[in-house]
Design an enzyme around this catalytic site. Structure first.
Site, mmCIF file in Angstrom:
data_model
loop_
_atom_site.group_PDB
_atom_site.id
_atom_site.type_symbol
_atom_site.label_atom_id
_atom_site.label_comp_id
_atom_site.label_asym_id
_atom_site.label_seq_id
_atom_site.Cartn_x
_atom_site.Cartn_y
_atom_site.Cartn_z
ATOM 1 N N ALA A 158 1.063 -1.410 -0.120
ATOM 2 C CA ALA A 158 0.025 0.086 -0.270
ATOM 3 C C ALA A 158 0.999 1.486 -0.251
ATOM 4 C CB ALA A 158 -0.997 -0.028 1.055
ATOM 5 N N GLU A 261 -2.553 -8.118 5.308
ATOM 6 C CA GLU A 261 -3.115 -7.543 6.066
ATOM 7 C C GLU A 261 -3.631 -6.201 5.893
ATOM 8 O OE1 GLU A 261 -1.161 -7.414 9.264
ATOM 9 O OE2 GLU A 261 0.287 -9.235 8.711
#
Length: 507
Positions: A158, A261
């Protein structure tokens, strides 16, 4: 405030990439890079097509067939060299992280330090890929387990930690004997080029096959190649819970593995016995640091009613002193949101909080920096909520801290665990019984539970990850390396006889 011109910024980026070893073109591509520092476009680099991504997976799969047989300590040498190069170019890569993630240089270089730390950890792990020997019930037999590489590992990372999470996966995967194909956020392609170039240099310096590591650049459509290709044995994906709901079934449908995650609606409980000065500092950093764009950002504060007014007043006062602006100015503590979407999401959540009875005590307003409407800076907000309303259950990736109160400790734990996410948690208390209960099976239901420290700032030595809608994955330290390997149970018969287990008689 920084006086660096746009052309000077471009030159700084080029110098940093060159120092890291990137020699490719920064012109004429189809992938536009930008910086949240100013909101301006940077370079147009060449993205990866789906066909090219498939070719990279094929090359990584072929390289795996020899890499898996390289002795693990020799594989560790690549990671050792990577760590050395990261140390040498910590500032160069830190600049790229700052430009694309909008962090202060201290936080950006701190992210690179995480990469260095995991290289140290994985280097040691390369000599400790231990299996167990268990007692056999049969005489003259040995029962044991061995661990083997699994194959190609796909890493999807990310924007908020553009290089650290990649390194957590890559350092462990490579020492375990796997090969890696990385799809970073398209918002952080330049820092990805720098990090990947440094690893490529390490591989070359150690005389190993460059095909053990690949980088694919582009939007989600090119990343989806990793989800569907059966040669990708494990997909490690970091992002939103919404993304995880798409990733998990697609990978599972082909019986692949996934490590997720995802969201983290993190909270801290503040007890009447807490050291309020310590709590104040821990709360403000965890809630407002990185403009609320950490997966471990503190988003909920659950305070005992007897101290709530005092502590909240102190937090509000501290928020009013926060310097907001371009983090290239070293006096700035809070940098930009990544884009307009993040700002709009914050405003929508603040409106919903007010509709649900919340009171915005401070913050929430946009801050115009350097007279430009292209960047999105905002004042971190504190919102007093009357109860655990719907908006409190949702994670907004922006600096909003919801404040709730409790009267007894069981109520605090119930409020804490009521949300669907389960990444990081904290308690501030001087009561040992409360601390122990918070860490027990009846306490925090998160993957990370801290005492007298905030929800942010995890060290690489421990396994990182969370429960519930956070996805259940674990990466980085402890025994997270096992995620990147397969276990085989072995029985060796040296008796010359053939007794069967459980006393079974056949012939």
């Amino acid at each position: 405030m920084t006086t660096q011109t746009h052309d000077q910024l471009l030159s700084t980026i080029q110098d940093a990439l060159k120092a890291c070893g990137y020699t490719g073109s920064l012109e004429g591509g189809n992938l536009q890079t930008r910086t949240p520092l100013t909101g301006e476009d940077l370079f147009k680099i060449q993205g990866t097509t789906k066909e090219q991504a498939t070719e990279m997976i094929a090359a990584a799969d072929e390289a795996f067939k020899s890499w898996r047989d390289v002795p693990a300590p020799r594989r560790g040498n690549v990671i050792k060299r990577w760590g050395e190069l990261l140390t040498e170019h910590k500032h160069d890569l830190g600049i790229l992280v700052q430009v694309e993630a909008g962090k202060s240089i201290s936080e950006a270089e701190g992210e690179v330090q995480e990469m260095i730390d995991i290289c140290d950890f994985a280097l040691g792990q390369s000599r400790m890929l231990y299996g167990k020997t268990m007692p056999s019930e049969r005489p003259g037999h040995r029962l044991m387990e061995t661990w083997h590489p699994i194959g190609v590992v796909g890493v999807i990372s990310a924007f908020n930690f553009p290089v650290a999470v990649y390194s957590w996966n890559t350092a462990n995967a490579l020492v375990c004997g796997d090969t890696v194909v990385w799809k970073p956020s398209e918002m952080c392609a330049l820092s990805a080029l720098g990090a990947h170039a440094l690893l490529a240099r390490a591989i070359d310096d150690c005389g190993e096959d460059q095909n053990i590591s690949h980088l694919i650049l582009g939007d989600r459509t090119v990343g989806e190649v990793l989800l569907d290709d059966p040669r990708v044995e494990l997909v490690s994906a970091t992002g939103s819970t919404r993304m995880g709901r798409e990733v998990a079934p697609r990978v599972a449908s082909r019986f692949g593995r996934y490590l997720l995650e995802l969201g983290g609606n993190n909270a801290a409980i503040v007890s009447p016995t807490a050291d309020l000065d310590l709590a104040l500092r821990g709360i403000v950093f965890a809630a407002a640091g990185t403009a609320g764009q950490r997966c471990t950002t503190m988003r909920r504060l659950i305070v005992h009613e007897s101290i709530a007014d005092k502590l909240v007043d102190q937090i509000v006062a501290a928020y009013k002193t926060l310097t907001i602006g371009d983090p290239r100015d070293e006096s700035v503590l809070v940098g930009p949101l990544v884009n307009q979407g993040a700002f709009d999401g914050m405003q929508k959540s603040l409106e919903a909080a007010k509709e649900q009875g919340g009171e915005v005590l401070v913050g929430g307003n946009r801050v115009i920096v350097d007279d430009t409407e292209k960047s999105f800076y905002v004042e971190p907000a504190v919102v007093r909520m009357p109860e655990q309303s719907e908006i409190v259950h949702n994670e907004t990736f922006a600096p909003i801290l919801y404040v709730l109160t409790y009267s007894d400790f069981d109520e605090a734990i119930a409020l804490h665990n009521a949300v669907p996410q389960g990444l990081s948690s904290a308690i501030f208390t001087q009561d040992n019984s409360e601390a122990e209960l918070f860490l027990s099976a009846s306490g925090s239901d998160c993957g990370i539970a801290n005492v007298n420290i905030g929800t942010s700032g995890a060290e690489i030595g421990g396994a990182f990850g969370g429960e519930k809608e956070t996805g259940g994955g674990r990466e980085s330290g402890s025994d997270a390396w096992k995620t990147y390997m397969r276990r085989a149970t072995n029985t060796i018969n040296y008796s010359g006889e053939l007794p069967l287990a459980q006393g079974v008689k056949f012939l």
